[in-house]
Design a protein around this motif. Structure first.
Motif, mmCIF file in Angstrom:
data_model
loop_
_atom_site.group_PDB
_atom_site.id
_atom_site.type_symbol
_atom_site.label_atom_id
_atom_site.label_comp_id
_atom_site.label_asym_id
_atom_site.label_seq_id
_atom_site.Cartn_x
_atom_site.Cartn_y
_atom_site.Cartn_z
ATOM 1 N N LEU A 239 81.858 54.958 -101.480
ATOM 2 C CA LEU A 239 81.311 54.010 -102.454
ATOM 3 C C LEU A 239 82.232 52.829 -102.715
ATOM 4 N N ASP A 240 83.509 52.941 -102.392
ATOM 5 C CA ASP A 240 84.497 51.922 -102.763
ATOM 6 C C ASP A 240 84.260 50.600 -102.032
ATOM 7 N N HIS A 241 84.297 49.504 -102.792
ATOM 8 C CA HIS A 241 84.205 48.146 -102.249
ATOM 9 C C HIS A 241 85.348 47.303 -102.810
ATOM 10 N N VAL A 242 85.849 46.369 -102.031
ATOM 11 C CA VAL A 242 86.736 45.309 -102.529
ATOM 12 C C VAL A 242 85.874 44.087 -102.795
ATOM 13 N N GLY A 243 86.098 43.430 -103.948
ATOM 14 C CA GLY A 243 85.292 42.269 -104.306
ATOM 15 C C GLY A 243 86.115 41.184 -104.972
ATOM 16 N N PHE A 244 85.425 40.124 -105.428
ATOM 17 C CA PHE A 244 86.082 38.933 -105.966
ATOM 18 C C PHE A 244 85.530 38.539 -107.332
ATOM 19 N N PHE A 245 86.395 37.909 -108.103
ATOM 20 C CA PHE A 245 86.007 37.235 -109.345
ATOM 21 C C PHE A 245 86.384 35.765 -109.232
ATOM 22 N N ALA A 246 85.500 34.875 -109.684
ATOM 23 C CA ALA A 246 85.783 33.442 -109.688
ATOM 24 C C ALA A 246 84.910 32.792 -110.760
ATOM 25 N N ARG A 247 85.017 31.475 -110.874
ATOM 26 C CA ARG A 247 84.272 30.765 -111.902
ATOM 27 C C ARG A 247 82.908 30.285 -111.419
ATOM 28 N N SER A 248 82.713 30.221 -110.119
ATOM 29 C CA SER A 248 81.451 29.706 -109.583
ATOM 30 C C SER A 248 81.101 30.432 -108.306
ATOM 31 N N VAL A 249 79.845 30.338 -107.921
ATOM 32 C CA VAL A 249 79.411 30.922 -106.651
ATOM 33 C C VAL A 249 80.128 30.239 -105.493
ATOM 34 N N GLU A 250 80.305 28.933 -105.590
ATOM 35 C CA GLU A 250 80.985 28.219 -104.510
ATOM 36 C C GLU A 250 82.399 28.758 -104.303
ATOM 37 N N ASP A 251 83.126 29.028 -105.391
ATOM 38 C CA ASP A 251 84.469 29.587 -105.256
ATOM 39 C C ASP A 251 84.428 30.958 -104.581
ATOM 40 N N ILE A 252 83.416 31.762 -104.921
ATOM 41 C CA ILE A 252 83.243 33.051 -104.250
ATOM 42 C C ILE A 252 82.962 32.835 -102.765
ATOM 43 N N ALA A 253 82.158 31.824 -102.453
ATOM 44 C CA ALA A 253 81.828 31.541 -101.051
ATOM 45 C C ALA A 253 83.067 31.126 -100.270
ATOM 46 N N VAL A 254 83.993 30.427 -100.915
ATOM 47 C CA VAL A 254 85.258 30.079 -100.261
ATOM 48 C C VAL A 254 86.016 31.355 -99.901
ATOM 49 N N ALA A 255 86.101 32.289 -100.871
ATOM 50 C CA ALA A 255 86.778 33.561 -100.609
ATOM 51 C C ALA A 255 86.076 34.331 -99.492
ATOM 52 N N HIS A 256 84.749 34.296 -99.493
ATOM 53 C CA HIS A 256 83.983 34.983 -98.451
ATOM 54 C C HIS A 256 84.280 34.373 -97.083
ATOM 55 N N ALA A 257 84.345 33.047 -97.018
ATOM 56 C CA ALA A 257 84.644 32.381 -95.751
ATOM 57 C C ALA A 257 86.006 32.808 -95.216
ATOM 58 N N LEU A 258 86.973 32.957 -96.110
ATOM 59 C CA LEU A 258 88.329 33.301 -95.692
ATOM 60 C C LEU A 258 88.488 34.774 -95.345
#
Length: 435
Positions: free
Chosen positions: A193-212
């Motif tokens: 069940l374990d996932h690593v995820g992100f917190f940010a202020r906007s979807v775009e910032d999350i998308a940057v993390a996803h791209a990287l």
């Protein structure tokens, strides 16, 4: 730090090849943390000195990032929120921490977690009201982003530990498809069940993390044009509304009203909204989730509870006892159901681009003895599908409320593009806690 923080892409481009700008970004984060941390307690460790000399020549260009204290870091204590690991110093970085450093990011500090990512709360308070929980288990990561200390933080979710604290703290929280981010070096609670995820202020910032960290698409961050070409707008949107079996019993009136108002904003923005019935038994999925969680927690942590029971807190001891007592056949049945539902991930959307539901029963609960109810997040952790919280308003008590969006497995980029359009339609951006 004054005003609204810059977007992550703007910070990256401003810091690229500019050591002075990178140092200024880091100094602003340090100053804000020094001001807020005495009461916020989002971090359990921050180093005295940060190195940025060579970082600004790489993609993340010295960007400060909070890393949950469930994630191994060789140069900082990693205690997993547990007294059993006080002062523990891992021999090597977790995969995600290593990736941050390789890209020139700065591990700004270790953010507070509940014990082994289970229910016993950390010391962190809700940044919008200190008398309320920030949620768990990624308490510190959610609070650090909401407080404007860091633009990005790493969390983990086994049941609801990214999406729910993001909702309670008023930020964007993203749990990608299961195993899209390696969990190597992240202390397990329940590996299935374990996932690593992100917190940010906007979807775009999350998308940057996803791209990287998911796509490995570093070149799309070379300039603004490359980024805009990569992260374009979603086309016409069809969204399915899921009202779970727990809806009438658990959803607070203010959350229900906010959810309905959010749906109307999306309709007004041109989205097609349809009510759907999930072609899966959510109650059976919840029971299977709890079974897998208990058994796999016992396998991962039980030896610690047996060796040093006084150093393991009450709710973890109860989970370990449940795992030890669960018959193997019950656990195998739960895994079989999980495999079946995961195979039906796309079909669960019933022709919709994404599903909409609530991230929690309402605003962050008062007090610090409990981190909130995760059952509105649990189905998507069980399935392994990508899910995220978007800020969608405020309760009468001045606490954030959210909207949860769920996609099909391995369609994360589609979900992020949809979520960016949805965030625009909702008209709510994450606010920054006043210093």
């Amino acid at each position: 730090m004054s005003g609204q923080p810059c977007s992550l892409i703007a910070t990256i481009l401003a810091n690229r090849h500019d050591e002075a700008a990178a140092r200024a970004t880091l100094q602003e984060a340090q100053a804000r943390a020094d001001t807020l941390e005495p009461w916020l307690r989002a971090f359990v460790h921050r180093p005295d000195v940060y190195a940025v000399r060579d970082a600004c020549t790489r993609t993340l260009a010295g960007v400060p990032i909070g890393v949950k204290d469930l994630v191994d870091t060789c140069d900082m204590p990693t205690c997993y929120g547990s007294a059993a690991y006080a002062g523990h110093r891992p021999a090597r970085d977790a995969s995600i921490a290593s990736s941050i450093r390789a890209l020139g990011g700065v591990v700004f500090g270790k953010t507070a977690t509940t014990e082994f990512a289970w229910r016993d709360p950390a010391a962190t308070v809700n940044p919008w009201n200190r008398a309320h929980t920030p949620g768990g288990s990624s308490s510190g990561s959610a609070a650090a982003v909401a407080a404007g200390i860091v633009p990005l933080a790493i969390g983990t979710q086994t049941v609801g530990s990214v999406v729910r604290p993001a909702a309670y703290c008023g930020v964007v929280g993203y749990k990608p498809t299961y195993r899209n981010i390696a969990t190597e070096g992240v202390h397990p609670l329940a590996a299935s069940l374990d996932h690593v995820g992100f917190f940010a202020r906007s979807v775009e910032d999350i998308a940057v993390a996803h791209a990287l960290f998911v796509e490995g698409a570093h070149d799309v961050l070379d300039d603004e044009t490359s980024w805009r070409k990569h992260f374009g707008a979603a086309p016409e949107i069809r969204l399915g509304v899921i009202r779970t079996p727990f809806w009438d019993d658990l959803i607070a009136p203010h959350q229900r009203d906010n959810f309905d108002a959010s749906l109307q904003r999306l309709r007004d923005g041109g989205a097609q909204i349809v009510e759907v019935e999930l072609a899966a038994d959510l109650r059976a999925m919840r029971e299977a989730t709890l079974t897998i969680l208990a058994v796999e927690a016992y396998r991962a942590i039980g030896h610690i509870g047996e060796r040093a029971p006084a150093l393991v807190r009450e709710q973890m001891r109860a989970l370990l006892a449940q795992g030890a007592a669960t018959p193997l056949s019950t656990y195998q049945d739960a895994l079989m159901l999980q495999a079946t539902v995961r195979a039906q991930s796309v079909a669960l959307l019933q022709g919709c681009d994404a599903l909409l539901t609530v991230p929690a029963s309402g605003e962050a609960p008062a007090g610090h003895a409990d981190t909130g109810d995760a059952r509105f997040c649990a189905p998507w952790s069980f399935v392994g599908a990508p899910a995220m919280n978007l800020p969608s308003g405020w309760s009468e008590a001045g606490l954030p409320l959210g909207l949860q969006i769920v996609g099909a497995m391995h369609e994360d980029m589609k979900l992020l593009r949809l979520a960016a359009s949805i965030q625009t339609m909702l008209g709510f951006e994450a606010r920054t806690v006043p210093a």
